[in-house]
Design an enzyme around this catalytic site. Structure first.
Site, short mmCIF file in Angstrom:
data_model
loop_
_atom_site.label_atom_id
_atom_site.label_comp_id
_atom_site.label_asym_id
_atom_site.label_seq_id
_atom_site.Cartn_x
_atom_site.Cartn_y
_atom_site.Cartn_z
N HIS A 204 40.27 -70.68 44.19
CA HIS A 204 41.31 -69.69 43.93
C HIS A 204 42.45 -69.90 44.92
CE1 HIS A 204 43.39 -66.25 42.63
NE2 HIS A 204 42.40 -65.37 42.56
N GLY A 205 43.50 -70.59 44.46
CA GLY A 205 44.67 -70.81 45.30
C GLY A 205 45.86 -70.01 44.84
N TYR B 228 46.44 -64.58 47.52
CA TYR B 228 45.27 -64.60 48.39
C TYR B 228 45.43 -65.70 49.44
CZ TYR B 228 43.51 -61.30 44.99
OH TYR B 228 43.37 -60.21 44.16
N ARG C 238 43.23 -73.15 40.93
CA ARG C 238 44.20 -72.28 40.26
C ARG C 238 45.40 -72.02 41.17
NH1 ARG C 238 44.32 -66.05 38.11
NH2 ARG C 238 44.97 -66.54 35.98
#
Length: 247
Positions: free
Chosen positions: A62-63, A67, A114
């Site tokens: 999860h990029g 975050y 992502r």
């Protein structure tokens, strides 16, 4: 538990976060030092290993969406002056090191990543997102990932995360499987595939409301409407109570 959230720099974002006690104002995060960055990379490696041992088929890094990896990438949230801040290669370093760590656990063709270049979620922004994400995408080419997942979330808020740009530029830069997301229905997804704008299309909100989405698409059946008020409700309402076609 009870500690501060972490970030590349101690910059308090505007806005609120969902908690078990309802929405709360964001607080000023703790800026990670170099040893802590290395420890977080190891946490990603450990998480990938746990997923493998649990029998997952693969993992997605999860990029996106403001975050931690996204925060390091953007110059609006990364004000560091060490090896993880300043220049584009430095700001991309953490994301690429995490990708390398996860690909050390899984074969790269079982790893996706992502990105969300246009999304201002969590008060994220960048002065030149086209240059920032073009650099990252070019660097990701070397891994041979299962796919690159780029969401157009934020396209309806022009300029909120920085100057707008055409995401098809990233499609043209990436040499592997390219996945798109955000606001797609069956017709729009098929059109994107036919036009060569994507190799894969991901569905989020439609899946929440339609756990049998593939079957509904296959039958051209009507879709349940999603209830956004339940998306972060903290319980089963809105997640397990949408009717199936067979109900």
């Amino acid at each position: 538990q009870g500690g501060l959230p972490v970030a590349p720099s101690a910059i308090r974002p505007a806005g609120q976060v969902y908690t078990f006690d309802g929405l709360k104002d964001f607080v000023t995060p703790h800026a990670l030092d170099l040893a802590e960055i290395a420890a977080v990379t190891e946490q990603f490696r450990s998480g990938a290993r746990n997923a493998r041992e649990a029998g997952f088929d693969g993992v997605e890094i999860h990029g996106a969406n403001g975050y931690l990896l996204d925060q390091f990438l953007r110059d609006g949230t990364n004000q560091r002056s060490d090896a993880y801040g300043g220049s584009l290669p430095n700001r991309a370093r953490f994301m690429l090191e995490v990708t390398e760590a996860v690909c050390g656990v899984w074969d790269a063709d079982r790893v996706g990543l992502r990105l969300s270049p246009l999304n201002p979620f969590n008060d994220i922004r960048d002065t030149n997102p086209e240059a920032t994400f073009s650099h990252v995408v070019e660097q990701l080419n070397r891994f041979g990932l299962a796919y690159l997942h780029v969401t157009a979330l934020g396209a309806d808020e022009p300029g909120a995360a920085g100057p707008m740009f055409d995401l098809r530029k990233l499609r043209n830069l990436y040499t592997g499987i390219y996945m798109v997301n955000a606001g797609y229905g069956k017709a729009r997804a098929n059109a994107a595939l036919a036009a060569g704008d994507a190799d894969l299309v991901a569905f989020g909100v439609p899946y929440i409301a339609n756990p049998d989405l593939p079957e509904r698409f296959a039958q051209d059946a009507p879709l349940n409407s999603a209830d956004p008020a339940t998306f972060y409700g903290g319980d089963a309402k809105g997640y397990t109570d949408y009717p199936m076609l067979s109900d």
